[in-house]
Design a protein around this motif. Structure first.
Motif, PDB file in Angstrom:
ATOM      1  N   ASP A  32      95.562  49.126  17.214  1.00 53.13           N
ATOM      2  CA  ASP A  32      95.137  50.459  16.765  1.00 53.13           C
ATOM      3  C   ASP A  32      94.441  50.388  15.416  1.00 53.13           C
ATOM      4  N   VAL A  33      93.514  49.425  15.298  1.00 56.88           N
ATOM      5  CA  VAL A  33      92.663  49.321  14.115  1.00 56.88           C
ATOM      6  C   VAL A  33      91.378  50.093  14.411  1.00 56.88           C
ATOM      7  N   VAL A  34      91.057  51.067  13.567  1.00 56.38           N
ATOM      8  CA  VAL A  34      89.866  51.902  13.770  1.00 56.38           C
ATOM      9  C   VAL A  34      88.989  51.808  12.527  1.00 56.38           C
ATOM     10  N   LEU A  35      87.734  51.405  12.701  1.00 61.65           N
ATOM     11  CA  LEU A  35      86.759  51.406  11.623  1.00 61.65           C
ATOM     12  C   LEU A  35      85.752  52.523  11.876  1.00 61.65           C
ATOM     13  N   LEU A  36      85.557  53.380  10.882  1.00 65.24           N
ATOM     14  CA  LEU A  36      84.604  54.489  10.993  1.00 65.24           C
ATOM     15  C   LEU A  36      83.453  54.270  10.014  1.00 65.24           C
ATOM     16  N   GLU A  37      82.242  54.207  10.554  1.00 63.61           N
ATOM     17  CA  GLU A  37      81.037  54.079   9.738  1.00 63.61           C
ATOM     18  C   GLU A  37      80.232  55.379   9.871  1.00 63.61           C
ATOM     19  N   ARG A  38      79.873  55.975   8.752  1.00 71.09           N
ATOM     20  CA  ARG A  38      79.219  57.297   8.758  1.00 71.09           C
ATOM     21  C   ARG A  38      77.849  57.272   9.430  1.00 71.09           C
ATOM     22  N   LYS A  39      77.105  56.140   9.309  1.00 72.48           N
ATOM     23  CA  LYS A  39      75.783  56.005   9.935  1.00 72.48           C
ATOM     24  C   LYS A  39      75.815  54.812  10.892  1.00 72.48           C
ATOM     25  N   GLN A  40      75.148  53.712  10.500  1.00 73.11           N
ATOM     26  CA  GLN A  40      75.181  52.482  11.284  1.00 73.11           C
ATOM     27  C   GLN A  40      75.771  51.356  10.430  1.00 73.11           C
ATOM     28  N   LEU A  41      76.350  50.386  11.105  1.00 75.30           N
ATOM     29  CA  LEU A  41      76.894  49.237  10.384  1.00 75.30           C
ATOM     30  C   LEU A  41      75.824  48.626   9.475  1.00 75.30           C
ATOM     31  N   THR A  42      76.206  48.269   8.281  1.00 77.84           N
ATOM     32  CA  THR A  42      75.393  47.578   7.261  1.00 77.84           C
ATOM     33  C   THR A  42      74.365  48.477   6.594  1.00 77.84           C
ATOM     34  N   SER A  43      74.332  49.795   6.907  1.00 82.88           N
ATOM     35  CA  SER A  43      73.206  50.629   6.480  1.00 82.88           C
ATOM     36  C   SER A  43      73.244  51.041   5.015  1.00 82.88           C
ATOM     37  N   GLY A  44      74.318  50.687   4.276  1.00 77.99           N
ATOM     38  CA  GLY A  44      74.376  51.051   2.864  1.00 77.99           C
ATOM     39  C   GLY A  44      73.764  49.994   1.978  1.00 77.99           C
ATOM     40  N   LEU A 169      88.682  48.978  17.168  1.00 77.67           N
ATOM     41  CA  LEU A 169      87.684  49.969  17.558  1.00 77.67           C
ATOM     42  C   LEU A 169      86.734  50.169  16.385  1.00 77.67           C
ATOM     43  N   VAL A 170      85.475  49.836  16.558  1.00 72.52           N
ATOM     44  CA  VAL A 170      84.462  49.967  15.519  1.00 72.52           C
ATOM     45  C   VAL A 170      83.475  51.031  15.962  1.00 72.52           C
ATOM     46  N   LYS A 171      83.427  52.153  15.230  1.00 74.42           N
ATOM     47  CA  LYS A 171      82.632  53.305  15.668  1.00 74.42           C
ATOM     48  C   LYS A 171      81.616  53.679  14.596  1.00 74.42           C
ATOM     49  N   GLU A 172      80.367  53.826  15.039  1.00 73.04           N
ATOM     50  CA  GLU A 172      79.291  54.270  14.166  1.00 73.04           C
ATOM     51  C   GLU A 172      79.062  55.772  14.361  1.00 73.04           C
ATOM     52  N   GLY A 173      78.486  56.389  13.306  1.00 73.98           N
ATOM     53  CA  GLY A 173      78.157  57.806  13.391  1.00 73.98           C
ATOM     54  C   GLY A 173      79.331  58.737  13.161  1.00 73.98           C
ATOM     55  N   TYR A 174      80.351  58.273  12.474  1.00 80.00           N
ATOM     56  CA  TYR A 174      81.524  59.100  12.174  1.00 80.00           C
ATOM     57  C   TYR A 174      81.753  59.140  10.657  1.00 80.00           C
ATOM     58  N   LEU A 175      81.528  60.325  10.084  1.00 80.18           N
ATOM     59  CA  LEU A 175      81.695  60.540   8.659  1.00 80.18           C
ATOM     60  C   LEU A 175      83.097  61.067   8.369  1.00 80.18           C
ATOM     61  N   VAL A 176      83.839  60.383   7.490  1.00 75.25           N
ATOM     62  CA  VAL A 176      85.148  60.884   7.069  1.00 75.25           C
ATOM     63  C   VAL A 176      84.930  61.976   6.029  1.00 75.25           C
ATOM     64  N   THR A 190      90.165  63.313   8.422  1.00 76.83           N
ATOM     65  CA  THR A 190      89.337  64.202   9.240  1.00 76.83           C
ATOM     66  C   THR A 190      87.944  63.601   9.312  1.00 76.83           C
ATOM     67  N   TRP A 191      87.341  63.668  10.486  1.00 77.58           N
ATOM     68  CA  TRP A 191      86.006  63.105  10.678  1.00 77.58           C
ATOM     69  C   TRP A 191      85.053  64.125  11.272  1.00 77.58           C
ATOM     70  N   GLU A 192      83.764  63.827  11.089  1.00 78.67           N
ATOM     71  CA  GLU A 192      82.694  64.615  11.712  1.00 78.67           C
ATOM     72  C   GLU A 192      81.679  63.646  12.286  1.00 78.67           C
ATOM     73  N   ASP A 193      81.300  63.822  13.553  1.00 79.16           N
ATOM     74  CA  ASP A 193      80.346  62.882  14.145  1.00 79.16           C
ATOM     75  C   ASP A 193      78.918  63.375  13.952  1.00 79.16           C
ATOM     76  N   LYS A 194      77.968  62.578  14.416  1.00 77.14           N
ATOM     77  CA  LYS A 194      76.551  62.886  14.176  1.00 77.14           C
ATOM     78  C   LYS A 194      76.095  64.137  14.909  1.00 77.14           C
ATOM     79  N   ASN A 195      76.906  64.612  15.869  1.00 76.44           N
ATOM     80  CA  ASN A 195      76.560  65.845  16.604  1.00 76.44           C
ATOM     81  C   ASN A 195      77.243  67.071  16.020  1.00 76.44           C
ATOM     82  N   GLY A 196      77.972  66.877  14.919  1.00 82.20           N
ATOM     83  CA  GLY A 196      78.651  68.002  14.293  1.00 82.20           C
ATOM     84  C   GLY A 196      80.047  68.261  14.818  1.00 82.20           C
ATOM     85  N   GLU A 197      80.497  67.465  15.794  1.00 84.20           N
ATOM     86  CA  GLU A 197      81.870  67.598  16.292  1.00 84.20           C
ATOM     87  C   GLU A 197      82.851  67.080  15.245  1.00 84.20           C
TER      88      GLU A 197
END
Length: 813
Positions: A32-44, A169-176, A190-197
């Motif tokens: 149950d390791v979850v990585l959340l990246e707000r855009k794409q991996l390495t994009s900063g 679980l490595v997920k892109e497009g999820y902003l904390v 709390t997270w928000e995805d690229k679609n506003g969900e």
């Protein structure tokens, strides 16, 4: 795949360090390791890093982490199928001044003691290994054959794939967007995805790997993560015909580094005055770069064209300006945040993120898995940062300097110039009026030495005897022969009080705190392995109150250690550092001075060594602690901040008439070295067993229950593996600082944990741990020892006892 509602850990940020933490936790079997990246991996920052991968760092453990990174990246392609571009092409650092040559030769010697292959080379040998280099002005170089370079983005993607292969679980497009807390624990995000969900994840742990966003992510959790982005410039040339793989080249005196990459040349800069960017990074920042500033980069390029003439003929393919994050002290942030008990940080990598990420991710994962540091990480432990250092104005001002410090001359005692004057003791103006030359530690302005009347009150740096050498010698000898006074107000002061105060300290510390009121106990707080988490004095003030005095730099870490181990004990822990000023009065005439300004009795009968008493002094009140860190008769005078100025004047007037010297921190260091007193963070750390450090006398071994007790018993039964010994050079000329290799009977066996000049003893001195498993002390001391000083072996005397006053008779007169 949708996000789970619960996770063991949520990692925020998908740069190379976030991917490394996920990879290493998954390899340790965490589910149950979850990585959340707000855009794409390495994009900063990761995507535009230069990808230099060096082995050697300033300390043994930082070098250990860098070496691990290399080994990891070399094997990732076979494990994951993602090529990392890692090549062991070697590296060369060249010196254009004698001072820089001394520095890199000392670094080469240090490398040998850390097990890193490093070879000092002549200008001609530099030319032979780097044919394109103009060696005019080159004094020499150091070659590290196993250094390398790699593809930063592919390294991160390989780590991410390795993490997924092990169940993460490595997920892109999820902003904390928020971090939830209860008391001293985070409970989820709390997270928000690229679609506003939007949604949330409950989490047992949260790791801030947010890079440039680390400061703002920390703020969401109420955690201080001091870092600031700076603009970082490099150019990439057009393809250069016939250019083949070359070693990485560093010319720090020209602020430049060079890397051959696919037949092109990359030239990067760490200029002395950098350009801070912002902490308010645009929301949509992704694979972006900043506006060009050729005027800022031009001086670097002009020097580079002279140094590497091929650049004059090569067209510029890319002029790049991208942001990277820098911390106030140029060391990255790693570890458990002081404010919370399950919020972790790995951020602020100061342009060495690629070479650091493998080792840093591994160390943090082990720390999270085992519940304690795998080895000493004090260089980068985020608990070293002071709360004020998260101030945005402070960070902006300091970041103008920190980028350039990567390639500045790393002189001994080098002081930072920016963001100064934030924390001042109650005696600050009194000291400045009398010629104090200030240094800075944890934001505190501290008098390091005192200039003579006609002397410029500023540092003139060198690897040889610096301009304050004789000043410190005079201060040192005043303390040895007469009396000196210095300001210790910056040392941390923590009150522990309540009905369980005695029982709590007896659990958390190795000493015996069931003592009479006014008794002072020199002691250590230990971890489960018997390593030293804090080196402090504890004074019993009343039946229910104690004062814990800590080094200035570790006050927050030591307070945090107390809080994390408080458990069910009924105590209140309060930082009272700024409430009192402290003046140390030290030397054989210290009693004489105190008796001139106070009606109290300072005799051995009334105030023996290791006791404190309330006193009248001048027209005020204070508390006199009879202890010493310089090895002489003396007292530390604690006075409330409102009376501090009066007490200083009360002591200074008669003191200066009787020949008292005002002294600084450098004197304290030279005196403690002669006396063999340990310095926390250098001679003693969390991985140094208290008994191997020669501090077994401070541990109450037969106490019923305290942290580290089992490790003490085991060491008693099994014997010592190492001994901390003291060394004194036979030649009075060479200087010692730290990390110089120690040779026993001609073989490198260790290195110095600290070094300073012993002015009374007439030679440079140091301490270091010597392997001794199964040996008698006499056999170790009977060996021949040498210290490697910048490549020259110097004979050294060795002792298990202090060279100065080994029986401590002077402190008890």
């Amino acid at each position: 795949m949708s996000l789970p509602e619960k996770a063991r850990v949520v990692i925020i940020g998908g740069g190379v360090i976030g991917c490394s933490v996920a990879y290493h936790l998954a390899k340790l079997g965490w589910k149950d390791v979850v990585l959340l990246e707000r855009k794409q991996l390495t994009s900063g920052t990761t995507w535009h890093a230069a990808g230099l991968i060096a082995q050697l760092r300033a300390t043994k453990n930082m070098t250990k982490l860098a070496k691990y990174s290399q080994e990891l990246y070399g094997n990732l392609a076979a494990e994951t199928g993602v090529e990392t571009g890692f090549k062991r092409c070697g590296s060369i650092t060249v010196a254009l001044t004698e001072e820089r040559l001394e520095e890199i030769n000392r670094q080469a010697a240090m490398a040998r003691s850390f097990g890193v292959e490093a070879e000092p080379i002549s200008p001609a040998e530099v030319k032979a290994k780097y044919e394109h280099l103009n060696i005019d002005g080159v004094k020499g170089g150091v070659y590290l054959p196993l250094d390398g370079q790699g593809d930063p983005a592919n390294i991160a993607h390989a780590l991410a794939k390795g993490a997924r292969q092990n169940g993460a679980l490595v997920k892109e497009g999820y902003l904390v967007t928020d971090i939830h807390k209860e008391g001293r624990r985070v409970t989820g995000v709390t997270w928000e995805d690229k679609n506003g969900e939007t949604g949330s994840i409950e989490a047992e742990h949260v790791v801030n790997c947010g890079g440039m966003w680390g400061h703002s992510i920390g703020r969401m959790a109420g955690v201080n993560v001091p870092l600031h982005s700076c603009e970082h410039f490099y150019i990439v040339t057009e393809a250069i015909p016939g250019l083949t793989q070359m070693p990485v080249l560093r010319v720090p005196d020209e602020c430049a580094y060079y890397k051959e990459d696919a037949g092109k040349m990359l030239l990067g800069a760490f200029e002395p005055v950098s350009k801070p960017w912002t902490l308010d990074i645009p929301k949509d920042f992704e694979f972006d770069q900043l506006p060009e500033d050729f005027d800022h980069f031009e001086p670097i390029l002009e020097a580079a064209v002279e140094r590497l003439p091929m650049l004059a003929e090569a067209g510029i393919h890319t002029f790049f300006n991208g942001p990277e994050s820098f911390t106030p002290d140029d060391a990255y942030h790693l570890g458990l945040a002081p404010e919370l008990d399950n919020f972790w940080v790995a951020a602020g990598f100061n342009s060495i993120g690629i070479q650091s990420a493998g080792g840093a991710g591994s160390a943090l994962a082990q720390w999270m898995d085992e519940g304690q540091k795998p080895f000493d990480l004090g260089d980068v432990d985020i608990s070293r940062m002071q709360p004020f250092q998260g101030n945005k104005t402070y960070l902006f001002e300091r970041s103008k300097e920190t980028l350039g410090l990567l390639y500045a001359d790393h002189f001994p005692y080098l002081q930072k110039k920016t963001a100064r004057g934030v924390r001042r003791t109650p005696f600050h103006h009194h000291l400045m009026e009398r010629g104090a030359v200030m240094g800075e530690l944890a934001g505190w302005e501290r008098a390091n030495w005192f200039a003579r009347e006609a002397q410029e009150p500023e540092y003139q740096y060198s690897w040889q005897r610096q301009n304050f050498f004789d000043n410190v010698r005079e201060e040192h000898m005043a303390v040895r022969q007469g009396v000196g006074m210095y300001d210790m107000s910056s040392f941390g002061k923590i009150r522990v009080e309540g009905r369980d105060a005695e029982a709590f300290l007896n659990y958390v510390g190795g000493g015996d705190y069931s003592v009479a009121n006014g008794k002072i106990v020199y002691t250590q707080f230990l971890n489960r392995s018997g390593g030293i988490e804090a080196d402090v004095t504890v004074t019993r003030l009343t039946e229910t109150a104690y004062l814990v005095v800590t080094p200035a730099a570790t006050r927050l870490a030591d307070e945090t250690w107390l809080r994390r181990n408080q458990g069910g004990f009924n105590v209140v822990i309060t930082d009272v550092t700024t409430g009192e000023g402290v003046l140390a009065i030290m030397g054989p005439r210290s009693r004489e001075l105190l008796q001139m300004v106070s009606p109290n009795d300072f005799s051995n009968d009334s105030n023996p060594f290791g006791t404190a008493q309330e006193i009248e002094i001048g027209m005020g009140l204070a508390r006199a602690h009879r202890v010493t860190y310089v090895g002489e008769l003396g007292w530390e005078i604690y006075v409330s901040a409102d009376m501090a100025g009066h007490v200083f004047e009360t002591l200074a007037e008669p003191g200066l008439e009787m020949g008292m010297r005002l002294c600084g921190m450098h004197m304290m260091d030279t005196c403690r070295m002669e006396k063999g007193f340990r310095h926390f963070g250098h001679d003693i750390t969390s991985e140094d067993h208290v008994m191997e450090a020669g501090l077994g006398f401070a541990v109450k071994k037969d106490k019923a229950d305290y942290i580290g007790r089992e490790a003490i018993i085991a060491k008693q039964e099994n014997g010592l593996d190492m001994r901390l010994l003291q060394f004194k050079l036979s030649d009075p000329e060479p200087l010692l600082y730290h990390a110089e290799p120690v040779l026993r009977d001609g073989e490198i066996v260790s290195y110095l944990t600290s070094g300073a000049y012993g002015h009374h003893e007439g030679a440079a001195m140091g301490m270091g741990y010597i392997p001794c498993k199964g040996e008698k002390l006499a056999d170790v001391l009977g060996s021949t020892f040498e210290i490697d000083v910048a490549g020259t072996r110097v004979k050294a005397e060795v002792s298990s006892k202090p060279f100065y006053d080994p029986k401590s008779e002077r402190v008890k007169v």
